[in-house]
Design a protein around this motif. Sequence first.
Motif, short mmCIF file in Angstrom:
data_model
loop_
_atom_site.label_atom_id
_atom_site.label_comp_id
_atom_site.label_asym_id
_atom_site.label_seq_id
_atom_site.Cartn_x
_atom_site.Cartn_y
_atom_site.Cartn_z
N LEU A 39 -2.50 -15.60 -0.57
CA LEU A 39 -2.43 -14.21 -1.01
C LEU A 39 -2.40 -13.24 0.17
CD1 LEU A 39 -4.84 -13.97 -4.08
CD2 LEU A 39 -2.39 -13.56 -4.06
N GLY A 40 -3.21 -13.52 1.17
CA GLY A 40 -3.24 -12.64 2.34
C GLY A 40 -1.92 -12.63 3.09
N LEU A 41 -1.35 -13.79 3.29
CA LEU A 41 -0.07 -13.86 4.01
C LEU A 41 1.06 -13.19 3.23
CD1 LEU A 41 -0.20 -17.46 5.48
CD2 LEU A 41 -0.46 -15.31 6.70
N VAL A 42 1.12 -13.45 1.93
CA VAL A 42 2.16 -12.83 1.11
C VAL A 42 1.94 -11.32 1.03
CG1 VAL A 42 3.09 -12.69 -1.24
CG2 VAL A 42 2.65 -14.92 -0.20
N GLY A 43 0.69 -10.91 0.85
CA GLY A 43 0.40 -9.47 0.77
C GLY A 43 0.76 -8.72 2.05
N MET A 44 0.50 -9.35 3.20
CA MET A 44 0.86 -8.69 4.46
C MET A 44 2.38 -8.67 4.67
SD MET A 44 -2.09 -9.74 7.19
CE MET A 44 -2.11 -11.48 6.84
N SER A 45 3.06 -9.72 4.22
CA SER A 45 4.51 -9.77 4.46
C SER A 45 5.28 -8.81 3.57
CB SER A 45 5.03 -11.19 4.28
OG SER A 45 4.94 -11.58 2.94
N VAL A 46 4.79 -8.57 2.35
CA VAL A 46 5.48 -7.64 1.45
C VAL A 46 4.80 -6.28 1.38
CG1 VAL A 46 6.49 -9.47 0.06
CG2 VAL A 46 4.31 -8.49 -0.63
N GLY A 50 -2.81 -4.60 -2.79
CA GLY A 50 -3.52 -5.28 -3.86
C GLY A 50 -3.63 -6.79 -3.62
N LEU A 51 -2.57 -7.38 -3.09
CA LEU A 51 -2.61 -8.80 -2.78
C LEU A 51 -3.58 -9.09 -1.63
CD1 LEU A 51 1.15 -9.84 -3.06
CD2 LEU A 51 -0.70 -10.33 -4.65
N VAL A 52 -3.62 -8.20 -0.67
CA VAL A 52 -4.54 -8.40 0.45
C VAL A 52 -5.98 -8.29 -0.02
CG1 VAL A 52 -5.25 -7.49 2.70
CG2 VAL A 52 -2.83 -7.60 2.12
N TRP A 53 -6.27 -7.35 -0.92
CA TRP A 53 -7.62 -7.24 -1.45
C TRP A 53 -7.97 -8.44 -2.33
CZ3 TRP A 53 -11.33 -4.85 0.63
CH2 TRP A 53 -11.12 -3.65 1.32
N GLY A 54 -6.99 -8.97 -3.03
CA GLY A 54 -7.22 -10.20 -3.79
C GLY A 54 -7.57 -11.36 -2.87
N ALA A 55 -6.91 -11.41 -1.70
CA ALA A 55 -7.22 -12.44 -0.71
C ALA A 55 -8.64 -12.27 -0.18
CB ALA A 55 -6.22 -12.37 0.44
N LEU A 59 -11.53 -15.15 -0.49
CA LEU A 59 -12.22 -15.66 0.69
C LEU A 59 -13.71 -15.32 0.65
CD1 LEU A 59 -9.51 -14.90 3.37
CD2 LEU A 59 -10.15 -17.12 2.45
N GLY A 60 -14.05 -14.15 0.10
CA GLY A 60 -15.46 -13.79 -0.04
C GLY A 60 -16.18 -14.71 -1.02
#
Length: 71
Positions: A39-46, A50-55, A59-60
């Motif tokens: 999720l983090g990689l996809v969220g940063m690439s696009v 919201g995807l980054v916060w989901g990541a 992870l938390g």
Amino acid sequence: MTSPSSSSELPPQPGPGRGRGPGRVVHIKAGLGGAGLLLGLVGMSVHRLGLVWGAVGCLGAAFLLRFAKAR
């Protein structure tokens, strides 16, 4: 003196369901960690926050499961 192969000197074997393999919590942590990474990689690439916060949430949760006690 008895031989070391006698049954009285062997350590007790674990019973059914109490093996020495990884527990269920380890598999959940690995899944959450992998999902968070993806999720983090996809969220940063696009560029989707919201995807980054989901990541971060995945992870938390994986980190907090470190403190879960095995039954």
